[in-house]
Scaffold this motif. Structure first.
Motif, short mmCIF file in Angstrom:
data_model
loop_
_atom_site.label_atom_id
_atom_site.label_comp_id
_atom_site.label_asym_id
_atom_site.label_seq_id
_atom_site.Cartn_x
_atom_site.Cartn_y
_atom_site.Cartn_z
N ASP A 8 55.62 56.54 24.75
CA ASP A 8 54.23 55.71 24.83
C ASP A 8 53.46 56.31 23.47
O ASP A 8 52.87 57.20 23.66
CB ASP A 8 53.37 55.92 25.95
CG ASP A 8 51.93 55.67 26.20
OD1 ASP A 8 51.71 54.68 25.25
OD2 ASP A 8 51.05 56.06 26.89
N ARG A 15 53.17 60.37 23.92
CA ARG A 15 53.72 60.95 25.04
C ARG A 15 54.80 60.43 25.54
O ARG A 15 55.33 59.43 25.02
CB ARG A 15 52.67 60.69 26.47
CG ARG A 15 51.24 60.71 26.28
CD ARG A 15 50.54 60.39 27.38
NE ARG A 15 49.09 60.60 27.02
CZ ARG A 15 48.30 59.59 26.63
NH1 ARG A 15 48.74 58.49 26.79
NH2 ARG A 15 47.09 60.11 26.11
N ASP A 189 45.07 49.85 33.63
CA ASP A 189 45.40 51.37 32.88
C ASP A 189 44.35 51.24 31.68
O ASP A 189 44.33 50.45 30.84
CB ASP A 189 46.95 51.33 32.29
CG ASP A 189 47.20 52.57 31.47
OD1 ASP A 189 47.24 53.60 32.30
OD2 ASP A 189 47.21 52.57 30.42
MG LIG Z 1 47.59 54.17 26.88
#
Ligand SMILES: [Mg+2]
Ligand SMILES: Nc1ncnc2c1ncn2[C@@H]1O[C@H](COP(=O)(O)OP(=O)(O)OP(=O)(O)O)[C@@H](O)[C@H]1O
Length: 345
Positions: A8, A15, A189
């Motif tokens: 990501d 990450r 998110d």
């Molecule tokens: Mg994000």
């Protein structure tokens, strides 16, 4: 045993999560890593400084010892759109082949400059015509190429590219929501610059929105209004502020805009003729930790809002992180874990 690494590239950090799925039993989280990006390297979810991103990706691999270099990557930015579209019915394979010729009217980018994907939502009939209702995804090829190029320059091999929203759908949708059916769940998110929204029913996406909005806006406004550093503003945001103080009022005002945007998107969805009932929401991402945000969202949306748990169905392997650190990291991992889960299916 299929093992995959979800990668990501967010606006504040990069990450990765490695997941292995055995023949039976739960998938295992084997490894995790995060390295912060220098400010401006990724802007609004798009790579702005490729060299900086490549350096950070190399550091991520060096520091955490991921096994392998094949990665599943995600995108979420202004260069990708998701639309619900009705097309004349075709079996899925043929639909895929003919997509280029059918969707130009529905997307803002020329088809020859777009990477297309879709999910079939339903088959239905309108005035005697059989139709396929699809969720169409169109991403600008240039943006996709820049993501792939950055990974390759860091000597990684992108195997799969997905929408961040579909990744978080895999990691955040709750098993009981999938089992119960009939009622939708809103997943949110909320990151530094981008907020992904998905309404799903039993794991099937019904509605996706990518909002260019996140925690950065709050940090920036605190910084500008109070003449403080970025780090000071970040600390202030995460703290319990004295109600009525200048800084508290600023955060409340900004958070209010955030909540209004999410409510606006859900209202838009709820006004669609075939919208399903949305019974609850689940939030994740760094910005979802803003004190009081969940309560305000619950008030605004009129539904319960819970914290998401992207590791809910994973067995935790030897990730090299103690349980407290793992719990702290959880809000940041919905996309990386979801990408890895998608690549092991
Ligand atoms: Mg994000
Ligand atoms: N405790 C906290 N309270 C308030 N905000 C927080 C807290 N912890 C982190 N944040 C905010 O979360 C944001 C980072 O979230 P996250 O790491 O999910 O974003 P990202 O994935 O890097 O970026 P993108 O927006 O591209 O997804 C920052 O704006 C940060 O200030």
């Amino acid at each position: 045993m299929p093992s995959a690494i979800g990668l990501d590239i967010g606006s504040s950090a990069v990450r990765a999560a490695q997941v292995t799925r055995p023949g039976s039993g739960p998938a295992t989280l084997d490894r995790l890593g995060q390295v912060l990006l220098p400010p401006g390297a990724v802007r609004d979810g798009e790579i702005a400084d490729p060299e900086a991103v490549v350096e950070v990706l190399k550091t991520l691999w060096k520091r955490y010892g991921f096994k392998g270099r094949k990665v599943a990557m995600g995108v979420a930015n202004q260069q990708v759109v998701v639309r619900e579209v009705d097309l004349p019915y075709l079996p899925e394979a043929e639909l895929r082949k003919s997509l280029d010729f059918q969707v130009q009217d529905y997307i803002p980018i020329p088809v020859e400059q777009a990477v297309l994907d879709f999910h079939v939502l339903a088959e239905h009939e309108v005035d005697g015509n059989r139709l396929s209702k699809i969720l169409l995804v169109a991403a600008a090829r240039g943006m996709v190429d820049s993501v792939v190029a950055a990974a390759r320059q860091a000597r990684l091999q992108p195997m799969l590219l997905d929408l961040d929203a579909f990744a978080m759908l895999r990691s955040l949708s709750r098993p009981d929501a999938i089992l119960a059916g009939g009622e939708g769940e809103l997943l949110v998110d909320a990151g530094a610059a981008v907020t992904n929204l998905v309404v799903h029913e039993a794991g099937i996406p019904r509605f996706v929105r990518i909002l260019l909005m996140g925690g950065n806006a709050i940090t920036d406004s605190l910084q500008a209004a109070l003449g403080i550093s970025h780090e000071q503003a970040e600390g202030m945001k995460a703290a319990d502020l004295t109600p009525g103080s200048d800084e508290a009022s600023l955060v409340v005002e900004r958070a209010g805009r955030f909540v209004d945007e999410i409510r606006g998107s859900l209202d838009y969805y709820r006004a669609q003729p075939n919208a399903i009932q949305v019974g609850r929401a689940v939030v994740s991402g760094g910005a979802s930790q803003l004190p009081g945000l969940r309560d305000r969202l619950a008030d605004a949306l009129g539904i319960p809002v819970d914290r998401g748990h992207p590791m809910q169905e994973l067995k935790i392997g030897k990730v090299g992180v103690d349980p407290d650190q793992l719990a702290e990291a959880e809000p940041y991992l919905a996309v990386a874990i979801g990408l890895a889960l998608g690549a092991t299916e």
